[in-house]
Design a protein around this motif. Structure first.
Motif, PDB file in Angstrom:
ATOM      1  N   LEU A 116       5.190  -0.666  -3.151  1.00  0.00           N
ATOM      2  CA  LEU A 116       6.622  -0.436  -3.287  1.00  0.00           C
ATOM      3  C   LEU A 116       7.390  -1.754  -3.322  1.00  0.00           C
ATOM      4  O   LEU A 116       8.438  -1.856  -3.986  1.00  0.00           O
ATOM      5  CB  LEU A 116       7.121   0.439  -2.137  1.00  0.00           C
ATOM      6  CG  LEU A 116       6.643   1.895  -2.167  1.00  0.00           C
ATOM      7  CD1 LEU A 116       7.092   2.620  -0.903  1.00  0.00           C
ATOM      8  CD2 LEU A 116       7.165   2.609  -3.409  1.00  0.00           C
ATOM      9  N   ASN A 117       6.862  -2.778  -2.650  1.00  0.00           N
ATOM     10  CA  ASN A 117       7.510  -4.082  -2.659  1.00  0.00           C
ATOM     11  C   ASN A 117       7.499  -4.696  -4.057  1.00  0.00           C
ATOM     12  O   ASN A 117       8.428  -5.436  -4.431  1.00  0.00           O
ATOM     13  CB  ASN A 117       6.818  -5.005  -1.656  1.00  0.00           C
ATOM     14  CG  ASN A 117       7.391  -6.411  -1.661  1.00  0.00           C
ATOM     15  OD1 ASN A 117       6.763  -7.338  -2.174  1.00  0.00           O
ATOM     16  ND2 ASN A 117       8.581  -6.577  -1.101  1.00  0.00           N
ATOM     17  N   ASP A 124      10.935  -4.605   2.625  1.00  0.00           N
ATOM     18  CA  ASP A 124       9.866  -5.166   3.448  1.00  0.00           C
ATOM     19  C   ASP A 124       8.673  -4.213   3.439  1.00  0.00           C
ATOM     20  O   ASP A 124       8.824  -3.035   3.777  1.00  0.00           O
ATOM     21  CB  ASP A 124      10.371  -5.358   4.881  1.00  0.00           C
ATOM     22  CG  ASP A 124       9.382  -6.106   5.764  1.00  0.00           C
ATOM     23  OD1 ASP A 124       8.161  -5.893   5.602  1.00  0.00           O
ATOM     24  OD2 ASP A 124       9.817  -6.895   6.617  1.00  0.00           O
ATOM     25  N   PRO A 125       7.470  -4.696   3.055  1.00  0.00           N
ATOM     26  CA  PRO A 125       6.298  -3.807   3.013  1.00  0.00           C
ATOM     27  C   PRO A 125       6.019  -3.113   4.337  1.00  0.00           C
ATOM     28  O   PRO A 125       5.580  -1.957   4.348  1.00  0.00           O
ATOM     29  CB  PRO A 125       5.154  -4.753   2.626  1.00  0.00           C
ATOM     30  CG  PRO A 125       5.813  -5.878   1.912  1.00  0.00           C
ATOM     31  CD  PRO A 125       7.153  -6.051   2.575  1.00  0.00           C
ATOM     32  N   LYS A 126       6.276  -3.793   5.460  1.00  0.00           N
ATOM     33  CA  LYS A 126       6.020  -3.175   6.761  1.00  0.00           C
ATOM     34  C   LYS A 126       7.000  -2.036   7.032  1.00  0.00           C
ATOM     35  O   LYS A 126       6.615  -1.006   7.605  1.00  0.00           O
ATOM     36  CB  LYS A 126       6.082  -4.219   7.870  1.00  0.00           C
ATOM     37  CG  LYS A 126       4.930  -5.223   7.816  1.00  0.00           C
ATOM     38  CD  LYS A 126       4.995  -6.190   8.975  1.00  0.00           C
ATOM     39  CE  LYS A 126       3.822  -7.162   8.917  1.00  0.00           C
ATOM     40  NZ  LYS A 126       3.861  -8.137  10.028  1.00  0.00           N
ATOM     41  N   HIS A 127       8.236  -2.224   6.607  1.00  0.00           N
ATOM     42  CA  HIS A 127       9.201  -1.142   6.792  1.00  0.00           C
ATOM     43  C   HIS A 127       8.825   0.062   5.925  1.00  0.00           C
ATOM     44  O   HIS A 127       8.993   1.220   6.332  1.00  0.00           O
ATOM     45  CB  HIS A 127      10.606  -1.623   6.447  1.00  0.00           C
ATOM     46  CG  HIS A 127      11.124  -2.695   7.361  1.00  0.00           C
ATOM     47  ND1 HIS A 127      10.546  -2.967   8.580  1.00  0.00           N
ATOM     48  CD2 HIS A 127      12.168  -3.566   7.235  1.00  0.00           C
ATOM     49  CE1 HIS A 127      11.205  -3.952   9.175  1.00  0.00           C
ATOM     50  NE2 HIS A 127      12.195  -4.336   8.376  1.00  0.00           N
ATOM     51  N   TRP A 286       3.244   3.546 -11.515  1.00  0.00           N
ATOM     52  CA  TRP A 286       4.063   4.437 -10.705  1.00  0.00           C
ATOM     53  C   TRP A 286       3.246   5.561 -10.075  1.00  0.00           C
ATOM     54  O   TRP A 286       3.373   5.846  -8.888  1.00  0.00           O
ATOM     55  CB  TRP A 286       5.197   5.032 -11.541  1.00  0.00           C
ATOM     56  CG  TRP A 286       6.377   4.114 -11.604  1.00  0.00           C
ATOM     57  CD1 TRP A 286       6.772   3.353 -12.661  1.00  0.00           C
ATOM     58  CD2 TRP A 286       7.282   3.831 -10.539  1.00  0.00           C
ATOM     59  NE1 TRP A 286       7.872   2.613 -12.316  1.00  0.00           N
ATOM     60  CE2 TRP A 286       8.211   2.883 -11.026  1.00  0.00           C
ATOM     61  CE3 TRP A 286       7.397   4.267  -9.218  1.00  0.00           C
ATOM     62  CZ2 TRP A 286       9.246   2.389 -10.247  1.00  0.00           C
ATOM     63  CZ3 TRP A 286       8.427   3.770  -8.451  1.00  0.00           C
ATOM     64  CH2 TRP A 286       9.336   2.845  -8.959  1.00  0.00           C
ATOM     65  N   LEU A 287       2.383   6.164 -10.882  1.00  0.00           N
ATOM     66  CA  LEU A 287       1.620   7.282 -10.334  1.00  0.00           C
ATOM     67  C   LEU A 287       0.475   6.830  -9.440  1.00  0.00           C
ATOM     68  O   LEU A 287      -0.095   7.632  -8.707  1.00  0.00           O
ATOM     69  CB  LEU A 287       1.077   8.163 -11.459  1.00  0.00           C
ATOM     70  CG  LEU A 287       2.127   8.921 -12.283  1.00  0.00           C
ATOM     71  CD1 LEU A 287       1.441   9.828 -13.307  1.00  0.00           C
ATOM     72  CD2 LEU A 287       3.043   9.738 -11.402  1.00  0.00           C
ATOM     73  N   PHE A 290       0.324   7.940  -5.896  1.00  0.00           N
ATOM     74  CA  PHE A 290      -0.192   9.236  -5.463  1.00  0.00           C
ATOM     75  C   PHE A 290      -1.585   9.118  -4.853  1.00  0.00           C
ATOM     76  O   PHE A 290      -1.918   9.841  -3.913  1.00  0.00           O
ATOM     77  CB  PHE A 290      -0.217  10.212  -6.648  1.00  0.00           C
ATOM     78  CG  PHE A 290       1.120  10.807  -6.969  1.00  0.00           C
ATOM     79  CD1 PHE A 290       1.531  11.975  -6.365  1.00  0.00           C
ATOM     80  CD2 PHE A 290       1.973  10.187  -7.868  1.00  0.00           C
ATOM     81  CE1 PHE A 290       2.770  12.526  -6.652  1.00  0.00           C
ATOM     82  CE2 PHE A 290       3.209  10.722  -8.158  1.00  0.00           C
ATOM     83  CZ  PHE A 290       3.613  11.900  -7.548  1.00  0.00           C
ATOM     84  N   GLY A 291      -2.422   8.223  -5.394  1.00  0.00           N
ATOM     85  CA  GLY A 291      -3.750   8.051  -4.811  1.00  0.00           C
ATOM     86  C   GLY A 291      -3.692   7.527  -3.397  1.00  0.00           C
ATOM     87  O   GLY A 291      -4.423   7.983  -2.512  1.00  0.00           O
ATOM     88  N   LEU A 292      -2.802   6.562  -3.157  1.00  0.00           N
ATOM     89  CA  LEU A 292      -2.641   6.021  -1.810  1.00  0.00           C
ATOM     90  C   LEU A 292      -2.071   7.068  -0.860  1.00  0.00           C
ATOM     91  O   LEU A 292      -2.529   7.215   0.274  1.00  0.00           O
ATOM     92  CB  LEU A 292      -1.723   4.795  -1.851  1.00  0.00           C
ATOM     93  CG  LEU A 292      -2.209   3.607  -2.673  1.00  0.00           C
ATOM     94  CD1 LEU A 292      -1.137   2.531  -2.729  1.00  0.00           C
ATOM     95  CD2 LEU A 292      -3.490   3.038  -2.097  1.00  0.00           C
ATOM     96  N   VAL A 293      -1.073   7.796  -1.338  1.00  0.00           N
ATOM     97  CA  VAL A 293      -0.451   8.822  -0.499  1.00  0.00           C
ATOM     98  C   VAL A 293      -1.443   9.915  -0.139  1.00  0.00           C
ATOM     99  O   VAL A 293      -1.492  10.390   1.005  1.00  0.00           O
ATOM    100  CB  VAL A 293       0.785   9.407  -1.208  1.00  0.00           C
ATOM    101  CG1 VAL A 293       1.252  10.686  -0.532  1.00  0.00           C
ATOM    102  CG2 VAL A 293       1.913   8.383  -1.221  1.00  0.00           C
ATOM    103  N   ALA A 294      -2.267  10.324  -1.106  1.00  0.00           N
ATOM    104  CA  ALA A 294      -3.235  11.393  -0.846  1.00  0.00           C
ATOM    105  C   ALA A 294      -4.190  11.001   0.276  1.00  0.00           C
ATOM    106  O   ALA A 294      -4.460  11.787   1.197  1.00  0.00           O
ATOM    107  CB  ALA A 294      -4.019  11.713  -2.125  1.00  0.00           C
TER     108      ALA A 294
END
Length: 462
Positions: A116-117, A124-127, A286-287, A290-294
């Motif tokens: 996202l950063n 901030d990536p940590k946030h 962008w998509l 989804f792999g990380l979120v899953a």
């Protein structure tokens, strides 16, 4: 539920939910992390390592499914080892599994934050990682069916995206590209090349790490004796196909050496094929989230069930076994694991182990935990076959005893290799395990009642 009742979880998951959990737990490993194995072993050396690790996982899952269907408990490997070897065995398997599932989410959350950063440099990536914890811990508390349905949704999108990646780069694929410098500059199967292959083992395991987490949702599955084998077998075959497909197509699309030290090998591989401004590239970037979120969301489900099971058995404080009165989810365990993960996120740049960042170190510790759990589970399978031949086994491991013996031997080899290449992190892992085991044994001795054995699991759906 009265205070005298044993806490239990609501059964609402079908085979599709369980497949989504099985694949979703792992699928971030297809997006990042594995390409570091090329740096150690080259494309051909890493292909051999991945084939051996994939064979271990296939044998393990086909054997592990016997335990999951015979004893469908939220503790998974903890429940099997507790039944086979008593409290000490249960503690070792349970805390090894907990290390795997508790330490992997911070690394994935930070990857989400870093991603996202890139899109929002002021964030901030940590946030962002903290935000991921807040969102998905809350989602897991609200209800397991809602959480599992969301997991299925993002997993299907993530799988589809990997297939799109392979299709887009396929026209540029060249065997010559894939095999160039294929042994990391060494002669094929030379001592140096073999050493590189062993050093690459953790990155091959990253392709499959955490698929066993379905076992921790078994207590919430409808008809687990039917749905779990379907989910596990289709899940491991799905992941094996994706792992080899992604690795081979990415490696053959250009100079693989440019991808071997990156956290985003797929977008970079696609960029060499379609250019910087292609809509395909933007879709993948962008998509890819989804792999990380899953995986992040699925592993949160897993650690919550493991904490819940250990607390229910008396090896962790009893408050962690509380079930939400409305949502019937282990909400206290979910929150507790979230606090540990958030602490790890904000300690990332403050703590190093053997020169590695905390994130890199906890990934290796997660692999240590997984390998201990694999070994304990296969040992429990052999023990229960002898000690409880009449145990109801709706699914029996094929090619017994060859499959479980192979999985056990491969786990041992991988563990030894990991110790050799990561001695300091192993000492940290061993120290955590020893302290946790002693504390859990003391807690067990202080109990007035014996540890509840998962001898008669409820398997009817509601």
């Amino acid at each position: 539920m009265s205070e005298s009742e044993t806490p239990s979880l609501h059964k609402s998951l079908n085979a599709f939910h369980l497949w989504g959990i099985a694949v979703g737990l792992v699928i971030s490993g297809e997006y990042f992390g594995w390409s570091y194995g090329w740096g150690s072993a080259g494309t051909l050396g890493f292909l051999v390592t991945t084939a051996a690790v994939a064979a271990m996982y296939v044998a393990f899952i086909f054997s592990f499914t016997e335990l999951t269907t015979a004893i469908p408990q939220a503790g998974g490997p903890f429940a099997y080892s507790l039944r086979a070897f008593g409290p000490l065995g249960g503690i070792v398997a349970g805390f090894a599994t907990l290390i795997e599932f508790l330490f992997a989410p911070p690394a994935i959350a930070l990857a989400i934050g870093a991603y996202l950063n890139v899109q929002f440099p002021s964030l901030d990536p940590k946030h962002a990682a903290l935000g991921a914890y807040l969102v998905f811990v809350s989602l897991n508390i609200v209800g397991v069916r809602i959480a599992a349905t969301f997991e299925l949704f993002v997993t299907v999108i993530a799988v589809g995206e990997l297939l799109v990646f392979m299709g887009v780069v396929a026209p540029a694929f060249s065997v010559a590209n894939f095999t160039a410098h294929g042994w990391a500059g060494e002669a094929a199967f030379s001592p140096a090349a073999i050493g590189g292959m062993f050093a690459a083992i953790p990155f091959a395991i990253w392709f499959f790490l955490a698929i066993e987490g379905v076992a921790m949702a078994a207590e919430e599955a409808k008809d687990p004796r039917r749905t779990i084998p379907i989910a596990y077998i289709t899940g491991v075959l799905t992941l094996t196909t994706l792992a080899f497909g992604v690795m081979i197509f990415a490696g053959g699309s250009g100079d693989w050496r440019a991808l071997s030290n990156l956290n985003d090998p797929l977008p970079q591989a696609m960029k060499t094929v379609v250019g910087d401004s292609s809509g395909w590239l933007h879709m993948l970037v962008w998509l890819g989230l989804f792999g990380l979120v899953a995986s992040f969301h699925g592993i949160v489900m897993g650690y919550a069930r493991q904490i819940f099971a250990l607390a229910r058995a008396g090896f962790l404080p009893g408050a962690l076994a509380r079930v939400h009165p409305r949502f019937q989810t282990p909400h206290v365990a979910t929150l507790a694991g979230g606090l540990v993960g958030i602490a790890a996120i904000y300690s990332d740049n403050l703590v190093t182990i053997a020169g590695q960042s905390l994130t890199a170190s906890i990934v290796v510790m997660a692999v240590f935990g997984a390998l201990v759990m694999y070994g304990m589970s296969m040992a429990a399978l052999f023990k229960l076959r002898r000690s409880e031949p009449d145990l109801t086994r709706p699914y029996r491991a094929p090619l017994y005893p060859v499959f479980p013996a192979f999985a056990l031997a491969m786990a041992a080899i991988c563990f030894v290799a990991l110790v050799i290449f990561n001695p300091v992190i192993f000492l940290v892992f061993a120290g955590i395990m020893i302290v946790a085991t002693l504390a859990a044994l003391l807690a067990h001795r202080g109990r007035e009642q014996p540890v509840p054995q998962p001898s008669s699991p409820r398997v009817s759906s509601t």
